[in-house]
Design an enzyme around this catalytic site. Structure first.
Site, mmCIF file in Angstrom:
data_model
loop_
_atom_site.group_PDB
_atom_site.id
_atom_site.type_symbol
_atom_site.label_atom_id
_atom_site.label_comp_id
_atom_site.label_asym_id
_atom_site.label_seq_id
_atom_site.Cartn_x
_atom_site.Cartn_y
_atom_site.Cartn_z
ATOM 1 N N LYS A 215 -6.423 -9.598 -4.036
ATOM 2 C CA LYS A 215 -5.019 -9.334 -4.348
ATOM 3 C C LYS A 215 -4.289 -10.642 -4.698
ATOM 4 C CE LYS A 215 -4.985 -4.789 -3.536
ATOM 5 N NZ LYS A 215 -6.316 -4.292 -3.188
HETATM 6 C C1 LIG Z 1 -6.413 -2.878 -2.300
HETATM 7 C C2 LIG Z 1 -5.854 -1.531 -2.219
HETATM 8 C C3 LIG Z 1 -5.615 -0.858 -0.997
HETATM 9 C C4 LIG Z 1 -5.907 -1.394 0.374
HETATM 10 O O1 LIG Z 1 -6.982 -2.171 0.417
HETATM 11 P P1 LIG Z 1 -7.554 -2.933 1.699
HETATM 12 O O2 LIG Z 1 -8.835 -3.456 1.124
HETATM 13 O O3 LIG Z 1 -7.731 -1.963 2.781
HETATM 14 O O4 LIG Z 1 -6.616 -4.044 2.056
HETATM 15 C C5 LIG Z 1 -5.005 0.387 -1.043
HETATM 16 N N1 LIG Z 1 -4.652 0.947 -2.195
HETATM 17 C C6 LIG Z 1 -4.845 0.338 -3.389
HETATM 18 C C7 LIG Z 1 -4.387 1.008 -4.613
HETATM 19 C C8 LIG Z 1 -5.460 -0.913 -3.453
HETATM 20 O O5 LIG Z 1 -5.648 -1.499 -4.631
#
Ligand SMILES: *Cc1c(COP(=O)(O)O)cnc(C)c1O
Length: 381
Positions: A215
């Site tokens: 992210k």
């Molecule tokens: C990254 C993501 C998440 C949550 O991801 P984690 O790996 O659990 O931190 C949830 N929804 C979307 C759309 C994502 O891109």
């Protein structure tokens, strides 16, 4: 055209090495803060960096209260519990999303209803949502939104800000108001994205942000629940920290809680990363403009931020003219060590969610076969 994309991306990153889709950058105080967390011995469930990280997130987003969690999926799960979603409920979301959105629902015994995405945002379409409700739901005597065919309750709407581009939150909020639904934003990808000047994840009653390694800002693994109302944030914190009554030595837990809190070690990394967010945003915007210029007038459509929003441009994307061209582009770039990716398989095609109710998914299907994500790490210079 296809073959000129590779030299273009290589020139942007000035490297002949492998170019990943998104790599984190640690050039600020990250090392310092993580070392301090280790030296303090508070590496786990309590520590000053967790508090500091939550405070920084509150200042940045303007939310009532931010609650740090172990990952984005846990943040989403917590937000959905807070939104009153219970076993047997339906929740409206998009089929074009990462599976975490639906997994969080599945593990609480709730079922997603898939509605189409908008061409403007690539996220949940307010027109399609309203049409689905008009056709398939009614409000019962207690004021609850009921899925007419099954008699089950629809409790919430969970839009996802695809690649960081904000959905039409004003329209969705109005639908929630009218149909007595709770708006929970999956803002996992949209840290630093704004809807009409307001930070995403703070327009809905709850928002969930992810700090996974891919992210825009990372804590290694982590998430944050954004709670509009301070009191709800206090309860969310209670739930994510085993629902323990504060006491110097006694253990009393007043309800079944979760062990979802973010470790101090991860929060330390996150405090260093958040200090760099403004730079990342600027750098990513410059990169997005380069891509936009490059694809202008070609058969590829670069995905721009919606007119009402400021996007973090977390993952750059283009829409190919056909699935054929998409497949060739993926093949050519990946075999040249320039990483590109198709978008996620639509949720209703996954075995776990194939029997979920759904509306027409024309835009979702058209995007599914034609979107390609391009390398999007901030090219720091
Ligand atoms: C990254 C993501 C998440 C949550 O991801 P984690 O790996 O659990 O931190 C949830 N929804 C979307 C759309 C994502 O891109």
């Amino acid at each position: 055209m296809l073959n000129s994309i590779i030299p273009f991306i290589r020139s942007v990153y000035s490297t002949d090495d492998f170019i990943p889709l998104h790599a984190p950058v640690f050039e600020g105080n990250e090392h310092e803060y993580v070392s301090r967390a280790i030296k303090s011995t508070f590496v786990s469930s309590v520590g000053k960096y967790v508090d500091q990280f939550e405070k920084q997130m509150e200042a940045l987003t303007g939310t009532g209260k931010a609650v740090a969690t172990v990952n984005g999926t846990a943040a989403l799960h917590t937000a959905l519990v807070m939104a009153g979603v219970r076993c047997g409920d339906f929740v409206i979301t998009q089929a074009l999303t990462f599976v975490a959105t639906c997994n969080a629902l599945h593990h609480m015994g709730a079922t997603p209803i898939f509605v189409d995405v908008s061409k403007v945002s690539l996220g949940l379409c307010p027109i399609a949502t309203e049409a689905y409700l008009d056709e398939n739901a009614h409000i019962d005597g207690d004021g609850q939104c009921i899925h007419t065919e099954t008699g089950r309750r629809i409790q919430a709407i969970v839009p996802m800000h695809t690649f960081g581009h904000p959905v039409q939150l004003g329209e969705l909020d109005a639908i929630c108001e009218k149909w007595n639904l709770v708006l929970v934003e999956d803002a996992a990808e949209s840290l630093g994205s704004y809807y009409e000047g307001q930070h995403t994840g703070t327009i809905g009653e709850y928002g969930a942000v992810s700090f996974n390694g891919n992210k825009i800002v990372t804590t290694g693994g982590g998430g944050v629940v954004l709670c509009n109302q301070y009191e709800n944030g206090v309860r969310a914190k209670h739930l994510t920290t085993t629902a323990k009554k504060p006491h110097p030595y006694e253990f009393f837990h007043d309800e079944p809680g979760f062990n979802y809190r973010m470790p101090n070690l991860n929060a330390a990394l996150g405090c260093g990363q958040l200090e760099k967010l403004a730079e990342f945003l600027e750098s990513k915007r410059r990169l997005a403009l380069c891509y936009q210029d490059f694809f202008e007038g070609t058969e590829f459509e670069f995905v721009k931020e919606p007119p009402y929003a400021k996007s973090n441009y977390w993952l750059n994307a283009i829409i190919c003219p056909s699935k054929d061209v998409r497949d060739r582009l993926l093949q050519v770039t990946n075999s040249a060590s320039v990483m590109t990716r198709p978008v996620w398989t639509l949720m209703h095609r996954l075995p776990a969610f194939s029997s979920s109710p759904r509306g027409p998914l024309c835009n979702s299907e058209s995007f599914e076969s034609r979107i390609v994500n391009l390398p999007s790490s901030p090219p720091m210079d």
